[in-house]
Design an enzyme around this catalytic site. Structure first.
Site, PDB file in Angstrom:
ATOM      1  N   CYS A 434       0.535  -1.104  -0.246  1.00  0.00           N
ATOM      2  CA  CYS A 434       0.039  -0.106  -0.374  1.00  0.00           C
ATOM      3  C   CYS A 434       1.359   1.132  -0.017  1.00  0.00           C
ATOM      4  O   CYS A 434       2.244   1.118  -0.271  1.00  0.00           O
ATOM      5  CB  CYS A 434      -0.682   0.526   1.452  1.00  0.00           C
ATOM      6  SG  CYS A 434      -0.242  -0.028   2.861  1.00  0.00           S
ATOM      7  N   HIS A 572       9.760 -22.310 -13.412  1.00  0.00           N
ATOM      8  CA  HIS A 572      10.027 -21.821 -15.060  1.00  0.00           C
ATOM      9  C   HIS A 572      11.330 -21.402 -15.331  1.00  0.00           C
ATOM     10  O   HIS A 572      11.459 -20.783 -16.643  1.00  0.00           O
ATOM     11  CB  HIS A 572       8.972 -20.100 -14.812  1.00  0.00           C
ATOM     12  CG  HIS A 572       9.750 -19.267 -14.199  1.00  0.00           C
ATOM     13  ND1 HIS A 572       9.652 -19.281 -13.087  1.00  0.00           N
ATOM     14  CD2 HIS A 572       9.775 -18.079 -14.800  1.00  0.00           C
ATOM     15  CE1 HIS A 572      10.127 -18.066 -12.924  1.00  0.00           C
ATOM     16  NE2 HIS A 572      10.278 -16.958 -13.926  1.00  0.00           N
TER      17      HIS A 572
END
Length: 667
Positions: A434, A572
């Site tokens: 935030c 990956h």
């Protein structure tokens, strides 16, 4: 995810639409400054600016639906935001008074009044949460080939529209009950007047350590319980004309924060400085001056609050109590000012000519009084209770010595540092942020190194439970979070150099000059030039130089002999340090980190010594073709600047472990 973690997730998602409020505050604030008496009637420019800001305020419910859906989506994708918009329109249209009258077959004048208020922030938040959950569930679903166009992200708005039809029928029953309960709660708070405002402010500060103050703020600042304090205040003349605002009342949940942010907390900072040990005053001064300035000018208080929140919690409770008293006094005296971001000098100046501002200058006098109160109360408490505020720590509790290695302020370096702080990527499950804090979900908060976080510049570390941790890093939180995601996905990250190892026999490859390194194709497929990779970081060679391959084979092998420095948790991508020091990244597909390891099987372990052609990964090509953004797989040298460049780049089809891919030339 536990309830607290989920509420936090909603709380931080609320910051996405709330972030639009500063734009409205600036536009309308300047407009009221230009025409303080006519509110746009005497100046076309003022009217233009006020109307522009009003466009944001008037559509906050839609912004909440879109922003919350986007903020809660797992990969922050625009398709989630679109689903939020679709869901909001379907729900509010079906629950409008005219639709309810037609569907239920009742006269329009008998439709419950609650349906006339269906376009509000509460419904926007509800729609955003539902849309985000649908996106997270269905964004990777593959339909049969005949319907393949509507697979994945395109499916989400369609599913959302059908789901919201069901929600609309439920709301036809539940909404009047929910609305009346919210109105009752709002009216109960309003009936308490200044006392209610003070109670709200007290809990606003107390909830900051766990980050749930945003959820509380939405009740008082927006149209969740009928209070809607910020939009009604920013609306100014329009709010007055429509009867939504009352001079001396609207803004009372905001005004009393100005004396605290602009004056009270800087007074506390001065007390902390004067209470520090003489040998630490210089260090404390640099921290307190920066934090006090941020609080005074912008209203960002967390860097200052977190400097004493955990080391001296009694001071923080005093701070919360004094904040409640300040808001109570301002509301009682009807000294009113408002904000679009926070209660700092910028917002005070912008709101001073708002038609709803009333004796706002008295907040400055009140602030000067509170500055003195904070100073003397804090200093007395620190001395009397021997509180370990900054500069009063015992010698063995101090931060690293002055001769410790300096910490880089570069965002990428900080991102890698904070990943180390939390125990590495193996301990990380989710990254979010935030305004001033990293909000992380981890495997085990016990692995988070608080001391190292503070050495990197963090104001504080909050371990909410065994899974959720917040690191207070200041206004660069979003940038650091984005950089952490890039590091995890392999973009911009360079693997740590491995220790030199004895040279292995050179792999069979095309002839090359002595000292040059020939890389073999790590996977069977078709060569794709690097500038055609559908990822800006790879295509621009920001990650390194080389080529890419569109795989047709399932086996991924080491392109050269060396050490596997890193295999990402999602399998990956891997980084290999060749025997000559070349740092090679093999990244299978684009954005495949989001698959969470599905479609990949690890065949080698991090730290293993490999030869060219040794298997490292196995691919499920069918799954990856259906779920990956792209299968184009870059094979790059990340430290290519230490060499003469890449030459002899092959084209066409290549075979894993056999076809020379390119040559890395030595200088």
């Amino acid at each position: 995810m536990n309830i607290l973690g989920y509420l936090q997730k909603i709380g931080r998602a609320l910051m996405v639409p709330v972030a639009t409020l500063p734009a409205a505050a600036v536009l309308m604030g300047i407009g009221y400054w230009i025409d303080p008496n006519g509110w746009g009637s005497n100046s076309a420019l003022a009217a233009f600016l006020i109307k522009s800001g009003g466009a944001i305020i008037d559509n906050m419910s839609i912004l909440f639906a879109v922003g919350v859906a986007y903020g809660m989506s797992k990969d922050k994708d625009g398709a989630a935001a679109l689903a939020g918009l679709v869901g909001y329109y379907v729900l509010t249209t079906l629950c409008s008074p005219a639709a309810v009258s037609m569907i239920q077959g009742i006269p329009a004048d008998q439709v419950p009044a609650a349906f006339g208020k269906i376009n509000n922030q509460f419904v926007g938040i509800l729609t955003g949460v539902i849309s985000a959950e649908l996106y997270n569930r269905f964004s990777h679903v593959e339909l049969p080939k005949a319907l393949a166009f509507f697979s994945g992200r395109r499916l989400v708005p369609i599913v959302t529209s059908f789901v919201m039809i069901v929600v609309a029928f439920l709301m036809m029953v539940a909404w009047p009950v929910i609305y009346n309960a919210l109105v009752h709660f709002g009216e109960s708070i309003k009936d308490l007047g200044p006392v209610g405002a003070g109670i709200y402010a007290f809990f606003n500060r107390l909830l900051i350590p766990i980050g749930l103050h945003h959820a509380l703020n939405s009740v008082f600042w927006f149209d969740v319980a009928g209070i809607n304090d910020i939009p009604n205040f920013l609306g100014g003349a329009k709010s007055l004309a429509e009867g939504k605002a009352v001079i001396g009342v609207t803004g009372m949940y905001q005004a009393g924060f100005f004396p605290i942010m602009m004056f009270g907390l800087p007074g506390a900072a001065l007390a902390i400085y004067h209470s520090a040990k003489p040998q630490h005053k210089a260090r404390v001064a640099s921290i307190m001056i920066a934090a006090a300035f941020a609080s005074f000018f912008t209203g960002i208080t967390e860097p200052l609050e977190f400097s004493f929140m955990f080391v001296a919690p009694v001071l923080y409770v005093l701070h919360a109590f004094l904040t409640g008293i300040s808001v109570f006094i301002a509301a009682s005296m009807q000294w009113i000012a408002g904000f679009g971001f926070s209660a700092g000098l910028v917002d005070m100046v912008l709101s001073s000519r708002n038609p709803l501002a009333r004796e706002w200058y008295m907040l400055i006098i009140q602030g000067l009084v509170f500055s003195g109160i904070y100073y003397f109360v804090f200093r007395a408490a620190i001395r009397a209770l021997n509180l370990k505020t900054p500069g009063r720590e015992d010698d063995d509790e101090l931060a690293p010595a002055a001769d410790a290695a300096p910490v880089s302020s570069d965002v990428d370096s900080l991102a890698r540092g904070y990943l180390n702080v939390i125990g590495g990527t193996a301990n990380l499950e989710n990254i979010d942020a935030c305004i001033t804090r990293l909000r992380l979900t981890v495997g085990d908060t016990a692995k988070v190194n608080e001391g190292e976080a503070k050495r990197l510049g963090a104001s504080g570390v909050i371990k909410l439970n065994t899974k959720n941790v917040q690191i207070i890093v200041g206004p660069r939180a979003e940038l650091i979070a984005a950089a952490m995601r890039n590091v995890i996905s392999g973009v911009g990250a360079k693997p740590a150099a491995a220790a030199p190892v004895a040279a292995a026999p050179a792999p069979a490859a095309a002839p090359a000059a002595a000292g040059d390194l020939v890389l073999l194709a790590p996977v069977t497929g078709e060569v794709v030039p690097l500038d055609q990779v559908p990822d800006a970081a790879f295509a621009s060679k920001a990650v390194g130089d080389g080529v890419a391959i569109r795989p047709t084979g399932k086996l991924v092998v080491a392109p050269v002999g060396g050490t596997i420095a890193k295999i990402f948790n999602s399998n990956h991508a891997f980084a290999l340090v060749a025997d000559n020091g070349a740092e090679i990244i093999v990244h299978i597909g684009i954005e495949t980190v989001k698959l969470g390891g599905q479609g990949f099987k690890r065949l080698a372990e991090q730290g293993a010594r490999v030869k060219a052609g040794d298997p490292v990964l196995e691919l499920d090509l069918d799954y990856l073709a259906a779920h990956a953004q792209s299968l184009v797989s870059p094979v790059v040298v990340s430290n290519v600047d230490q060499y003469a460049g890449v030459t002899n780049v092959v084209t066409g089809q290549v075979q894993a472990g056999h076809t020379p891919l390119y040559t890395l030339k030595t200088k």
